[in-house]
Design a protein around this motif. Structure first.
Motif, short mmCIF file in Angstrom:
data_model
loop_
_atom_site.label_atom_id
_atom_site.label_comp_id
_atom_site.label_asym_id
_atom_site.label_seq_id
_atom_site.Cartn_x
_atom_site.Cartn_y
_atom_site.Cartn_z
N ASN A 1 0.79 -1.16 0.06
CA ASN A 1 0.05 -0.01 -0.04
C ASN A 1 0.89 1.31 -0.26
OD1 ASN A 1 -2.35 -1.54 0.38
ND2 ASN A 1 -1.93 -1.59 2.39
N TYR B 1 0.95 5.65 0.99
CA TYR B 1 0.56 6.54 1.36
C TYR B 1 1.03 8.00 1.14
CZ TYR B 1 -1.40 2.71 4.01
OH TYR B 1 -1.82 1.56 4.42
N PRO C 1 -0.94 11.25 7.29
CA PRO C 1 -0.67 10.49 6.04
C PRO C 1 -2.17 10.01 5.49
CG PRO C 1 0.94 9.59 7.61
CD PRO C 1 -0.05 10.66 8.31
N LEU D 1 -4.20 7.51 2.51
CA LEU D 1 -4.11 6.17 1.70
C LEU D 1 -4.13 6.77 0.23
CD1 LEU D 1 -4.16 3.15 1.05
CD2 LEU D 1 -6.75 3.34 1.31
N ARG E 1 3.90 -4.51 10.80
CA ARG E 1 3.88 -3.71 9.69
C ARG E 1 5.30 -3.05 9.37
NH1 ARG E 1 -0.96 -3.85 7.79
NH2 ARG E 1 -1.71 -4.55 10.12
N PHE F 1 7.27 -0.06 7.14
CA PHE F 1 6.89 1.10 6.21
C PHE F 1 8.37 1.37 5.34
CE2 PHE F 1 3.08 3.13 7.08
CZ PHE F 1 2.73 2.52 8.40
N TRP G 1 5.52 1.90 12.79
CA TRP G 1 4.13 1.07 13.42
C TRP G 1 4.50 0.66 14.88
CZ3 TRP G 1 3.89 -4.50 14.45
CH2 TRP G 1 2.57 -4.89 14.67
N GLU H 1 -1.28 -2.92 17.18
CA GLU H 1 -2.76 -2.68 16.86
C GLU H 1 -3.53 -4.03 17.55
OE1 GLU H 1 -1.67 -2.62 12.61
OE2 GLU H 1 -2.37 -4.56 12.30
N VAL I 1 -7.28 -0.47 10.54
CA VAL I 1 -6.46 -1.39 9.36
C VAL I 1 -7.69 -2.37 8.96
CG1 VAL I 1 -4.73 -3.09 9.14
CG2 VAL I 1 -4.45 -1.24 10.77
N PHE J 1 -7.58 -5.82 4.28
CA PHE J 1 -6.79 -5.82 3.25
C PHE J 1 -5.47 -5.12 3.66
CE2 PHE J 1 -9.15 -8.06 0.24
CZ PHE J 1 -10.44 -7.55 0.28
N GLU J 2 -5.37 -5.01 4.82
CA GLU J 2 -3.94 -4.57 5.52
C GLU J 2 -3.93 -2.99 5.14
OE1 GLU J 2 -3.06 -8.22 7.11
OE2 GLU J 2 -2.27 -6.12 7.51
N VAL J 3 -5.04 -2.23 4.82
CA VAL J 3 -5.19 -1.03 4.49
C VAL J 3 -5.21 -0.09 5.75
CG1 VAL J 3 -6.23 0.76 3.17
CG2 VAL J 3 -6.14 -1.54 2.08
N ILE J 4 -4.37 1.20 5.97
CA ILE J 4 -4.59 1.84 7.11
C ILE J 4 -5.41 2.96 6.64
CG2 ILE J 4 -3.26 3.15 8.67
CD1 ILE J 4 -0.77 1.42 8.03
N HIS J 5 -6.47 3.14 6.98
CA HIS J 5 -7.33 3.94 6.69
C HIS J 5 -8.61 4.20 7.33
CE1 HIS J 5 -9.63 6.93 4.11
NE2 HIS J 5 -10.71 5.96 4.03
N TRP K 1 -6.72 7.66 9.35
CA TRP K 1 -6.04 8.14 10.37
C TRP K 1 -6.32 9.44 10.99
CZ3 TRP K 1 -0.26 6.96 9.64
CH2 TRP K 1 0.12 6.00 8.51
#
Lengths: 110, 117
Positions: free
Chosen positions: A35, A37, A45, A47, A99, A101, B47, B50, B98, B101-105, B107
């Motif tokens: 993904n 950002y 940040p 997406l 996770r 980055f 990170w 979570e 999270v 689909f492992e999407v961080i959204h 924030w």
């Protein structure tokens, strides 16, 4: 510590194409999705790209993503002034069980 | 559209415990992990960890001994505690959701925490 490696900077004039690379390993990019950002200075940040090459609603189609092996890339076509920002790739790492980055790339529009 | 609003103390002394809370508005807790990410001034993203609504947790190994993430489903809140802070913990801390689909959204807006004597 950043596990994914990105170039520290990239630049282009308006309308040009800029590509940002993200290099990882078999335990992260090689086995999981990437993904991206976008972070405008002073803000959180946001997406930009998910599952390697999927754009969330509202992200212009000037942005595209790809992944091959243990590397991924983000391309910005038709560069615009509002694209000036920091860009980070991210993935899950199976070895670290966490996770990770990228180191981040600052895009400048000349 | 889920929104995250975070708050907490912004100035700490070394050895104190960092405590931040994040309110979740407009969305459900189930089906997601809720966590924290930090960014030292002028540096990249790190990170922290979570947790999901069932209590399953994932922590950054380098911080695990000092971190506690908790969820209060009745208040729709996610909390972060980081003990024994030092100057190295000075950063903007972000609350995140999270997706599967492992999407961080999305924030949270970020909270600058400064550790200084």
């Amino acid at each position: 510590q950043s596990v994914l490696t990105q170039p520290p900077s990239a630049s282009g004039t308006p309308g040009q194409k800029v590509t940002i690379s993200c290099s990882g390993s078999s335990s992260n990019i090689g086995s999981n999705t990437v993904n991206w950002y976008q972070q405008v200075p002073g803000t959180a940040p946001k997406l930009l790209m998910y599952t390697n090459n999927q754009r969330p609603s509202g992200v212009p189609d000037r942005f595209s993503g790809s992944k091959s092996g243990t590397s991924a890339s983000l391309a910005i076509s038709g560069l615009q002034s509002e694209d000036e920002a920091d860009y980070y790739c991210a993935a899950w790492d199976d070895s670290l069980n966490g996770r990770v980055f990228g180191t981040g790339t600052k895009v400048t529009v000349l | 559209q889920v929104q995250l609003q975070q708050w907490g103390a912004g100035l700490l002394k070394p050895s104190e415990t960092l405590s931040l809370t994040c309110g979740v508005y407009g969305g459900s807790f189930s089906g997601y992990y809720w966590g924290w990410i930090r960014q030292p001034p002028g540096k990249g993203l790190e990170w922290i960890g979570e947790m999901d609504h069932a209590g399953n947790t994932k922590y950054n190994a380098s911080l695990k001994s000092r971190v506690t993430i908790s969820i209060n489903t009745s208040k729709n809140q996610v909390s972060l505690k980081l003990s024994s802070v030092s100057a190295a913990d000075t950063a903007v801390y972000y609350c995140t959701r999270v997706t599967p689909f492992e999407v961080i959204h999305p924030w949270g807006q970020g909270t600058l925490v400064t550790v200084s004597s």
